[in-house]
Scaffold this motif. Structure first.
Motif, short mmCIF file in Angstrom:
data_model
loop_
_atom_site.label_atom_id
_atom_site.label_comp_id
_atom_site.label_asym_id
_atom_site.label_seq_id
_atom_site.Cartn_x
_atom_site.Cartn_y
_atom_site.Cartn_z
N LEU A 157 0.82 -1.21 0.00
CA LEU A 157 0.00 0.00 0.00
C LEU A 157 0.86 1.27 0.00
O LEU A 157 0.56 2.25 -0.68
N ASN A 158 1.97 1.23 0.74
CA ASN A 158 2.91 2.36 0.72
C ASN A 158 3.43 2.62 -0.68
O ASN A 158 3.50 3.76 -1.14
N ILE A 201 0.80 4.21 -2.88
CA ILE A 201 0.61 5.62 -2.56
C ILE A 201 1.79 6.45 -3.06
O ILE A 201 1.61 7.52 -3.64
N ASP A 202 3.02 5.95 -2.87
CA ASP A 202 4.21 6.67 -3.35
C ASP A 202 4.19 6.84 -4.86
O ASP A 202 4.56 7.89 -5.39
N GLU A 203 3.78 5.78 -5.57
CA GLU A 203 3.78 5.82 -7.04
C GLU A 203 2.49 6.41 -7.60
O GLU A 203 2.32 6.50 -8.81
N LYS A 218 -2.46 0.04 11.20
CA LYS A 218 -1.13 0.66 11.31
C LYS A 218 -1.00 1.84 10.36
O LYS A 218 -0.47 2.90 10.74
N LEU A 219 -1.47 1.70 9.13
CA LEU A 219 -1.38 2.79 8.16
C LEU A 219 -2.31 3.94 8.53
O LEU A 219 -2.02 5.10 8.22
N SER A 220 -3.40 3.64 9.20
CA SER A 220 -4.28 4.70 9.69
C SER A 220 -3.60 5.49 10.80
O SER A 220 -3.70 6.72 10.87
N GLU A 221 -2.87 4.78 11.69
CA GLU A 221 -2.10 5.46 12.73
C GLU A 221 -1.02 6.35 12.13
O GLU A 221 -0.70 7.41 12.66
N ASP A 222 -0.45 5.90 11.00
CA ASP A 222 0.57 6.68 10.31
C ASP A 222 -0.01 7.86 9.54
O ASP A 222 0.74 8.66 8.96
N GLY A 223 -1.33 7.97 9.54
CA GLY A 223 -1.97 9.09 8.87
C GLY A 223 -2.14 8.91 7.38
O GLY A 223 -2.55 9.84 6.68
N LEU A 224 -1.85 7.70 6.87
CA LEU A 224 -1.92 7.47 5.42
C LEU A 224 -3.33 7.09 4.96
O LEU A 224 -3.70 7.34 3.82
#
Length: 359
Positions: A11-12, A15-17, A49-55
């Motif tokens: 997922l990272n 989002i990056d690409e 975890k990704l929600s905690e990271d704000g993503l």
């Protein structure tokens, strides 16, 4: 790697690409379960975890979406960017990458330079402690292989709630993430390229006062040990920031210490170029008498010394800046401990005229 980390990494990357953009809905839990062969509980853990990271953000009854992570209304919309120099061939592209990524999310960049001195670093950190408009700091460490008197200032910034991310290197005493080249791995690949060209006696010229030199030495040692090559400290040369400013005169003893070597790995292209010029001036024929490889793939590497282009490993200048800015924005928006903020680029060797094969 934990099972849920595979989902996070995928997922990272999306989002990056920008195959998943802000406001896009991510695949459903059922789709992700089938795609990764994982349980619904594991998928939910990754999304949490990704929600905690704000993503990511969940919308009741609708699904999970990619967050915008735009600068919030208020007075904390500044990211301080602090590098050692501005006139180095790496920094202009890196700074442009940082600025373009920050501005796209509504953040402004304040740029400062330490000139690679702890005194100037102290002034900048003290100023940041007194400010309330700075959300985060992207900082290039000063002489990161040496003890530093400013550790307590960094800890005070952390206590104040300011997000800190290191660029190009890091202070091992501090727990902050960093975005950099994977110096150990890149050095390992450079030395392996020399071994694959038939070289068995390989020296190195590394920078003593920067953490990159320490990590590149690890890579040099790993390659030598893995390939079963004998190692002698006589072939290891250490220089510092002042030596590099002094030019090839500072390398006067290196030729003597490389006696018996057929190849040498250099800290960067600037050092490689100075060494090559010194060896040529002393009457050596390159690359016949000595193969040389550097790092950064600078303009100097492409132009060459004495008509000999320099083998090198590229520095991902603009991409590194973009990634640092992306991860800083994620740190700012994270409600927990953003565990994926550290990122290291591993680049491959570009072989040119400065390396020749030996039998």
């Amino acid at each position: 790697m934990s099972k849920y980390q595979k989902v996070i990494d995928w997922l990272n990357k999306c989002i990056d690409e920008e195959s998943l953009k802000p406001g896009d809905k991510i695949p459903s839990e059922n789709v992700l379960c089938e795609q990764f062969g994982l349980s619904r509980q594991t998928i939910r853990h990754a999304i949490s975890k990704l929600s905690e990271d704000g993503l990511l953000e969940s919308r009741r009854g609708s699904g999970t979406y990619v967050s915008d992570q735009h600068a919030e209304d208020g007075n904390k919309s500044v990211v301080a960017v602090v590098t050692t120099y501005v006139d180095d061939y790496i920094f202009p592209s890196t700074i442009r990458g940082i600025e373009s990524t920050l501005s796209a999310k509504g953040y402004s960049m304040q740029l400062s330079f330490t000139n690679n001195t702890t005194g100037r670093e102290q002034e900048i950190l003290t100023d940041l402690l007194e400010r309330d408009d700075v959300a985060g700091v992207i900082m290039e460490p000063v002489k990161s292989a040496l003890p530093n008197p400013n550790m307590e200032l960094y800890r005070k910034l952390q206590d104040k709630g300011m997000k800190i991310l290191f660029l190009n290197s890091f202070y091992p005493e501090l727990p902050f993430p960093h975005v950099s080249i994977n110096d150990e791995e890149c050095a390992y690949r450079a030395v392996k390229a020399l071994v694959e060209a038939g070289h068995k006696s390989i020296g190195c010229v590394l920078k003593l006062d920067d953490g990159q030199g320490r990590e590149r030495y690890r890579g040099y040692l790993r390659a030598m040990n893995e390939c079963g090559l004998s190692f002698t400290y006589d072939h290891v040369n250490w220089i510092d920031t002042i030596d590099i400013k002094d030019g090839k005169r500072a390398l006067s003893r290196v030729k003597e210490r490389l006696s018996g070597c057929t190849a040498v790995f250099c800290y960067n292209d600037l050092v490689a170029g100075m060494l090559m010029q010194m060896l040529i001036d002393s009457g050596m024929k390159l690359p016949r008498d000595m193969s040389v490889i550097g790092m950064d793939d600078s303009d100097m590497a492409k132009i060459g010394i004495g008509g000999i282009t320099i083998s090198s490993i590229p520095h991902p200048k603009a991409r590194l800046g973009e990634k640092a800015a992306q991860n800083m924005i994620r740190l700012i928006h994270s409600t927990g401990n953003f565990t994926n903020a550290t990122y290291e680029f591993a680049e491959n060797v570009i072989l040119r005229g400065s390396v020749t094969a030996v039998k």
